[in-house]
Design an enzyme around this catalytic site. Sequence first.
Site: not given
Ligand code: NAI
Length: 540
Positions: A96, A149, A167, A238-239, A261-262, A411
Amino acid sequence: MSPAFHAAARALLADPLTNKGTAFTNEERETFGLHGLLPPHVGTLDSQIERRMRALEGMKDDFHRYAFLRELQDSNEVLFQALVQRDLPRMLPLVYTPTVGEGCERFSEIWRRPRGLFLSYPNRDRIADILADPALDRVKVIVVSDGERILGLGDQGAGGMGIPIGKLALYTACAGIHPAEVLPILIDVGTDNAARREDPLYVGWRNPRIRGAEYDAFMESFVAAVADRFPGVLLQWEDFAGKNAYDLLERYRGRLLSFNDDIQGTAATAVGTLLSAIRRTGTPLTEQRVVLFGAGAAGSGVAELLVRAMMADGLAEAEARARIWAVDRDGLVLSDIPRLPPQQQALAHDPADIVDWTRTGANAIGLLDTVANVRPTVLIGASGQMGAFGEGVIRAMAAGVAQPVIFPLSNPISRAEAHPADLLAWTDGRAIVGTGSPFGVAGVTQVNNVYIFPGVGLGALASGAREVTDGMFMAAARALGALGGEGATLLPPITRLREVALHIAVAVARQALVEGVATVDPETLTREAIAAGMWEATYP
Ligand code: NAI
């Protein structure tokens, strides 16, 4: 032996669901005609684990370990699961996050055998035929991605299949869903990642992504075919990127037992961990000030669940929203920013709220100014922007609060907003830190969806839920928060993930009953009954 008998013997060994390798007993070898196909030694599951462990430790890096474990999964599911479950803290980062990220990027390089289904756009008229396969009769849980994504790594096209596979390995490891009952699906509508398309080894459909009405029509036929073929199946989105993630969830959550999930899983994970954190700090949820960096699927999902939790604790909706500030790529999310996505409109503050802010520049208001003015007690990153929580930001936060709660959730590790060791150093060890991927820093909690989705899925299935409601995610968050952690950490250790999943499943199933979406007899919905249905990785 007849030719058919020989063929059946080989098929038994070739099917990862039936293969036991050297652990086939002499009696079984006799019955199924396996003598000669296996070396004479009769082993045990333990000795097989020992052999694989040695091979695994001899490998040069985690990516090769990941590939090795994928091959093992495709040759012997029981052994793979037994190995993973025996040492979850060691194995989770291999199957994972973070290693699965590289697994997706290099998916084509390590492609060996089929697992799950690739539903590609050129096959759009064959979906029902593909799903008709009798080998899929037992499917109960689907994880599906279109690969756009992948973690914080962007569009990986067909390589995104690594995520549904990973997953679902955890659905089995943590929630005890039988390996024959899980189905990873990759929707291949092309990729806008030119490097992937131009890679001669790329296994996906070499086409720019299909979008708009054609994409929607494809997803509609996918959902219709799934609903028809697998009534009652639980489907986890997912993603998916941005707008698609929201649209698919909203369009189909009433038609299929499904969740994203996200958006929802991350929300419950982060809120549950936060509830655990504030028991430590002693400041109630209704007095927290929260800054979210990155208001995409994960960030805005966290915000909405937080609003719900604060309202449950007595705040009016406007009061709750006033305590949460989002910063995205154009800076502080304000209602006068043109073309804000709908999920950000809900989080936007009125420009009048910030007239008396001190600002370091005339341009958009960035994270540092937001932190300096809001003086947050909680800072959450879901932006995929490595290093976004710099020293200046963290010191500014730490100046205003005794125990800053800081969760860089992005991540894999290469996308984390900060290294947890830096966060601790810049706050003189006062910060309460949670990260999305494991960093191996003492006292830092891994705030990862793996704490939530297996339990939510198990609870939804056990209760025969017609829908996965927001209330069920709130129940999951509270159940997780109530568990707390050991020592400085906020959540139970990874070694206890199976217990965590069961605990959350019970809470989710009860909530389904309370909300009237459960379909099973409440009398049968006990912790013991749910536990009894969980598959164990042992040979039949
Ligand atoms: P997403 O693409 O929907 O959201 C990312 C957001 O960050 C967007 O709104 C984007 O405009 C913004 N962004 C991009 N560049 C930026 C910057 N320079 N300054 C400010 N904001 C900026 O993606 P999602 O699904 O929200 O995932 C985001 C991150 O969170 C990924 O790295 C993912 O791996 C991580 N994540 C972690 C989880 C966990 O279990 N810890 C679960 C789900 C997501």
